[in-house]
Design an enzyme around this catalytic site. Structure first.
Site, PDB file in Angstrom:
ATOM      1  CD  GLN A 124      -2.579   1.010   2.754  1.00 16.45           C
ATOM      2  OE1 GLN A 124      -2.190   0.234   3.643  1.00 16.45           O
ATOM      3  NE2 GLN A 124      -3.601   1.812   2.916  1.00 16.45           N
ATOM      4  N   GLY A 125       0.968   1.930  -1.132  1.00 18.68           N
ATOM      5  CA  GLY A 125       1.824   3.116  -1.264  1.00 18.68           C
ATOM      6  C   GLY A 125       1.033   4.393  -1.064  1.00 18.68           C
ATOM      7  CB  SER A 127       2.440   6.878   4.530  1.00 15.62           C
ATOM      8  OG  SER A 127       1.310   6.359   5.174  1.00 15.62           O
ATOM      9  CB  SER A 159       3.591  -3.011   5.543  1.00 14.96           C
ATOM     10  OG  SER A 159       3.471  -2.063   6.563  1.00 14.96           O
ATOM     11  CD  GLU A 242      -5.008   0.354   6.572  1.00 20.18           C
ATOM     12  OE1 GLU A 242      -5.343   1.454   6.107  1.00 20.18           O
ATOM     13  OE2 GLU A 242      -3.828   0.019   6.756  1.00 20.18           O
ATOM     14  CD  GLU A 362      -2.820  10.810  18.918  1.00 16.88           C
ATOM     15  OE1 GLU A 362      -2.542  10.122  17.907  1.00 16.88           O
ATOM     16  OE2 GLU A 362      -2.287  10.618  20.031  1.00 16.88           O
TER      17      GLU A 362
HETATM   18  C1  LIG Z   1       3.832  -0.610  11.508  1.00 15.38           C
HETATM   19  C2  LIG Z   1       3.378   0.393  10.481  1.00 15.38           C
HETATM   20  C3  LIG Z   1       3.053  -0.034   9.215  1.00 15.38           C
HETATM   21  C4  LIG Z   1       2.648   0.895   8.241  1.00 15.38           C
HETATM   22  N1  LIG Z   1       2.372   0.440   6.971  1.00 15.38           N
HETATM   23  C5  LIG Z   1       2.014   1.323   6.015  1.00 15.38           C
HETATM   24  C6  LIG Z   1       1.787   0.893   4.663  1.00 15.38           C
HETATM   25  O1  LIG Z   1       1.912  -0.306   4.355  1.00 15.38           O
HETATM   26  N2  LIG Z   1       1.472   1.812   3.733  1.00 15.38           N
HETATM   27  C7  LIG Z   1       1.331   3.136   4.028  1.00 15.38           C
HETATM   28  O2  LIG Z   1       0.999   3.899   3.142  1.00 15.38           O
HETATM   29  N3  LIG Z   1       1.544   3.587   5.292  1.00 15.38           N
HETATM   30  C8  LIG Z   1       1.888   2.716   6.278  1.00 15.38           C
HETATM   31  N4  LIG Z   1       2.125   3.157   7.555  1.00 15.38           N
HETATM   32  C9  LIG Z   1       2.084   4.591   7.811  1.00 15.38           C
HETATM   33  C10 LIG Z   1       0.895   5.064   8.627  1.00 15.38           C
HETATM   34  O3  LIG Z   1      -0.282   5.017   7.867  1.00 15.38           O
HETATM   35  C11 LIG Z   1       1.229   6.499   9.087  1.00 15.38           C
HETATM   36  O4  LIG Z   1       2.333   6.403   9.962  1.00 15.38           O
HETATM   37  C12 LIG Z   1       0.077   7.131   9.799  1.00 15.38           C
HETATM   38  O5  LIG Z   1      -0.967   7.420   8.889  1.00 15.38           O
HETATM   39  C13 LIG Z   1       0.486   8.438  10.508  1.00 15.38           C
HETATM   40  O6  LIG Z   1       1.146   9.289   9.650  1.00 15.38           O
HETATM   41  P1  LIG Z   1       2.559   9.944  10.045  1.00 15.38           P
HETATM   42  O7  LIG Z   1       3.457   8.857  10.509  1.00 15.38           O
HETATM   43  O8  LIG Z   1       2.989  10.787   8.909  1.00 15.38           O
HETATM   44  O9  LIG Z   1       2.262  10.860  11.327  1.00 15.38           O
HETATM   45  P2  LIG Z   1       1.597  12.314  11.319  1.00 15.38           P
HETATM   46  O10 LIG Z   1       0.372  12.305  10.481  1.00 15.38           O
HETATM   47  O11 LIG Z   1       2.654  13.307  10.989  1.00 15.38           O
HETATM   48  O12 LIG Z   1       1.177  12.460  12.826  1.00 15.38           O
HETATM   49  C14 LIG Z   1       2.081  12.821  13.875  1.00 15.38           C
HETATM   50  C15 LIG Z   1       1.295  12.972  15.162  1.00 15.38           C
HETATM   51  O13 LIG Z   1       0.324  14.040  15.040  1.00 15.38           O
HETATM   52  C16 LIG Z   1      -0.991  13.561  15.323  1.00 15.38           C
HETATM   53  N5  LIG Z   1      -1.971  14.204  14.432  1.00 15.38           N
HETATM   54  C17 LIG Z   1      -1.830  14.410  13.098  1.00 15.38           C
HETATM   55  N6  LIG Z   1      -2.940  15.021  12.605  1.00 15.38           N
HETATM   56  C18 LIG Z   1      -3.793  15.194  13.645  1.00 15.38           C
HETATM   57  C19 LIG Z   1      -5.111  15.753  13.789  1.00 15.38           C
HETATM   58  N7  LIG Z   1      -5.770  16.241  12.727  1.00 15.38           N
HETATM   59  N8  LIG Z   1      -5.688  15.753  15.004  1.00 15.38           N
HETATM   60  C20 LIG Z   1      -5.023  15.237  16.097  1.00 15.38           C
HETATM   61  N9  LIG Z   1      -3.777  14.714  16.035  1.00 15.38           N
HETATM   62  C21 LIG Z   1      -3.169  14.679  14.827  1.00 15.38           C
HETATM   63  C22 LIG Z   1      -0.927  12.068  15.031  1.00 15.38           C
HETATM   64  O14 LIG Z   1      -1.923  11.360  15.751  1.00 15.38           O
HETATM   65  C23 LIG Z   1       0.484  11.713  15.506  1.00 15.38           C
HETATM   66  O15 LIG Z   1       0.493  11.516  16.889  1.00 15.38           O
HETATM   67  C24 LIG Z   1       2.537   2.273   8.562  1.00 15.38           C
HETATM   68  C25 LIG Z   1       2.859   2.697   9.861  1.00 15.38           C
HETATM   69  C26 LIG Z   1       3.277   1.774  10.809  1.00 15.38           C
HETATM   70  C27 LIG Z   1       3.609   2.270  12.182  1.00 15.38           C
END
Ligand SMILES: Cc1cc2nc3c(=O)[nH]c(=O)nc-3n(C[C@H](O)[C@H](O)[C@H](O)COP(=O)(O)OP(=O)(O)OC[C@H]3O[C@@H](n4cnc5c(N)ncnc54)[C@H](O)[C@@H]3O)c2cc1C
Length: 381
Positions: A124-125, A127, A159, A242, A362
């Site tokens: 899944q591409g 993020s 992933s 999902e 969140e």
């Molecule tokens: C084990 C694992 C597997 C993953 N696999 C995939 C995958 O296969 N494909 C893929 O595309 N992605 C994948 N991800 C990515 C995952 O979807 C993102 O990490 C997630 O959506 C959060 O985005 P971010 O890491 O950019 O954090 P951010 O969005 O930058 O968030 C940072 C912090 O700010 C908070 N925050 C952000 N916006 C708000 C808001 N509006 N209100 C309140 N709080 C807020 C968040 O809760 C978090 O605590 C994976 C992540 C993990 C940990």
């Protein structure tokens, strides 16, 4: 809703339970991610041979036309048997249903069968380094070139990309449109020079996910899914599936861990300690609430035809409870639970990512507040 199984559901449960009893996946490979993945892939192949790889899919595509309750039963039995999640879990739960909803007949014919057998693995591409929760701000660019699209950008946390033949890719096709409207959804072949997969090692030690560096990768026009500029809607189909899909498997695995911890406490005489007894009772109640909430989510899908925001509640409750459980485990199991290679230490470290993947807690709380409880929207664009 009535949670008693009818005769057809009971027969289905017995059939699936008997199948798992007769099809032991063999010992789980330890400390070798590739061997572990191959083990899961082989087990998916056997599930597909038994007609059980995707019971929720229509018969026409190799599924069983299972009702929602039967589908829940399948995941409960999978969890109960100790068998692994199929290797192509993202293909079965996300890519397949998204292609069924938005795909052309040619796309369905081309992609659904190898998803089912695990011959072609999907990732899944979505993020990117600057687009996670706020997915619609993603920058990976798709530019038309004749019949093809040329893709340039970076994805992260992808992933299983190291095992994948295909990627569900969301990219920006219109730089001038409002951010949600300028996106399109592609089926990208990972096996090309323009796509580089670089592993990221997690706190558990496993490189479960990756960075994707995409430099002028090419996607033929026929691999656009759901039409140009419609990527946000197509991506929402993937995201809803999902959060809904795994609920039953995860709650059964959680129940197994709670029971295992209870056994540890009972066999070491710790149940006489009221603090331990209280903590385990709390976990028991949370796990039961989770099971009932997951079943309640079924009635929403029955009503509206697709998963609703309630899936967010299950994912939030599960990840929070799993963290409470894995943090309690060392005080019951003892210091061994904190040593490398011990299953409890793996669970403890892996549980941290659960509150981030598939939507952070969140974000899920915002969804539950606005779309389940009907509270006013949080102040954001
Ligand atoms: C084990 C694992 C597997 C993953 N696999 C995939 C995958 O296969 N494909 C893929 O595309 N992605 C994948 N991800 C990515 C995952 O979807 C993102 O990490 C997630 O959506 C959060 O985005 P971010 O890491 O950019 O954090 P951010 O969005 O930058 O968030 C940072 C912090 O700010 C908070 N925050 C952000 N916006 C708000 C808001 N509006 N209100 C309140 N709080 C807020 C968040 O809760 C978090 O605590 C994976 C992540 C993990 C940990």
């Amino acid at each position: 809703m009535d949670l008693t199984f009818n005769a057809q559901e009971t027969a289905f449960r017995d059939e699936v339970r008997a199948w798992f009893a007769a099809n032991d996946p063999g010992p789980e490979p330890q400390h070798d991610e590739d061997a572990h993945y191959a083990w899961r892939r082989e087990f998916q192949r056997r599930l597909a041979e038994g007609g059980l790889a995707a019971v929720h899919w229509p018969k026409a595509y190799g599924g069983r036309d299972a009702t929602l309750t039967e589908s829940a039963i399948f995941f409960e039995e999978l969890g109960r048997s100790g068998a692994p999640l199929p290797a192509n879990v993202l293909g079965l739960l996300l890519a397949g249903p998204t292609i069924m909803t938005w795909g052309t007949d040619e796309q369905k014919d081309r992609h659904l069968a190898p998803i089912l057998t695990g011959d072609e693995i999907w990732c899944q591409g979505f993020s990117e380094p600057d687009a996670g929760s706020d997915l619609a701000s993603l920058k990976t660019k798709a530019v038309r070139d004749g019949d093809d699209w040329v893709i340039t950008g970076q994805k992260v946390w992808t992933s299983g990309a190291q095992y994948s033949k295909w990627c569900m890719l969301v990219a920006r096709t219109d730089q001038d449109a409002p951010k949600h409207k300028g996106l399109s959804y592609f089926l990208m072949d990972m096996e090309q020079d323009g796509v580089q997969v670089v592993p990221l090692r997690q706190i558990t030690g496993d490189p479960e996910f990756n960075e994707l560096f995409i430099e002028e990768a090419r996607i033929p026009g026929e691999n656009l899914l759901g039409g140009e500029g419609n990527g946000w809607k197509v991506a929402l189909t993937t995201l809803m599936n999902e959060r809904a899909g795994l609920g039953f498997f995860l709650q059964v695995r959680l129940r197994q861990l709670v029971d295992a911890l209870y056994e540890e406490a009972a066999s070491s005489g710790q149940l006489d300690d009221p603090r331990v007894a209280d903590a385990l009772a709390d976990l028991h109640i949370r796990t039961e609430i989770l099971r009932l909430t997951a079943y309640r989510g079924l009635s929403v899908i029955e009503q509206y035809g697709q998963p609703g925001p309630e899936g967010s509640l299950v994912k939030w409750l599960w990840s929070e409870t799993n963290q409470i459980l894995t943090q309690l485990a060392p005080s019951i199991v003892g210091p061994d639970a904190l040593t490398a290679g011990n299953p409890w230490s793996f669970e403890l470290l892996r549980a941290r990512g659960n509150t981030i993947e598939g939507g952070t807690t969140e974000i899920l709380k915002n969804i539950v507040a606005e779309r389940v409880l009907g509270l006013p929207r949080a102040g954001r664009s």
